[in-house]
Write a protein that holds these residues in place. Structure first.
Motif: not given
Length: 227
Positions: A91, A94, A97, A100, A104, A220
């Motif tokens: 994570m 990455v 955004p 993500l 995840l 995250a």
């Protein structure tokens, strides 16, 4: 006049006498060598010393089993911690955004061998409002997520969130993990883990590991939130 009959001496009377007469076997040590007990291993008669040795061996065996169990749990916890670190590392790597949520979910399936997993978020930044991960969370799901103080583990009771999975019919047991910005407050997302094994996520199981997952995932995913 009839003399009252003396009540018979019971085992409890003998035990009480020995408890209150600690010097009895010191004065009659020869009795200890004559005592015969029944062994639980085959029902044969053994001496007191041999019976005590058997009891000691049984206690040692039990302690060895407990030690092995503690070592096994320790190894399992070490493996889980290692997988958690690898998941968190992915994570961190990455760059965008918007990527993500997908990373995840895919990494949690890979690192922890989860057959199915899905994630939905709400209250995201406007730029991400049209993304698939920001679509499909009903008001009922949002209310459910906010009502969960700890992750839910148990059977698939027909939760709406199950429909997010690729194969909802194969979800026999679930873990519903609410995502929050802090320890309290409403949830801004829900992560669902599912397995065809009805025993993998059981009601009453410890949720410490899942709570750590929730904390890391929430931190995250703060990158896509509307703060």
């Amino acid at each position: 006049m009839t003399t009252p009959a003396t009540p018979p001496i019971t085992e409890e009377d003998i035990a009480e006498f020995l408890i209150h007469t600690p010097g009895f076997f010191e004065r009659h040590a020869e009795l200890l060598t004559a005592v015969q007990l029944t062994s639980p291993h085959g029902g044969r008669a053994v001496s007191l010393q041999e019976r005590q040795a058997e009891m000691l061996r049984d206690k040692i065996k039990l302690l060895e089993q407990r030690l092995m169990e503690m070592m096994r749990h320790g190894n399992e916890n070490m493996l889980i911690a290692d997988r958690m670190l690898r998941w968190a590392r992915q994570m961190f790597l990455v760059a965008r955004p918007v990527d993500l949520p997908a990373v995840l979910v895919s990494e949690i399936r890979s690192q922890f061998s989860v057959p199915q997993a899905a994630l939905k978020l709400w209250d995201v930044a406007e730029v991400y409002a049209g993304e698939p991960f920001a679509q499909g969370a009903s008001e009922d799901v949002r209310s459910l997520a906010s009502s969960l103080g700890v992750p839910y583990c148990g059977v698939n009771a027909g939760f709406d969130a199950v429909q997010w999975l690729d194969d909802p019919e194969a979800a026999a047991s679930l873990a519903l993990i609410p995502l929050r910005a802090g320890a309290a407050g409403p949830a801004f997302g829900l992560l669902i883990l599912a397995s065809p094994d009805s025993q993998r996520y059981q009601a009453g199981m410890a949720t410490d590991f899942l709570e750590r997952i929730a904390e890391l995932a929430s931190a995250a995913l703060s990158r896509v939130r509307d703060d």
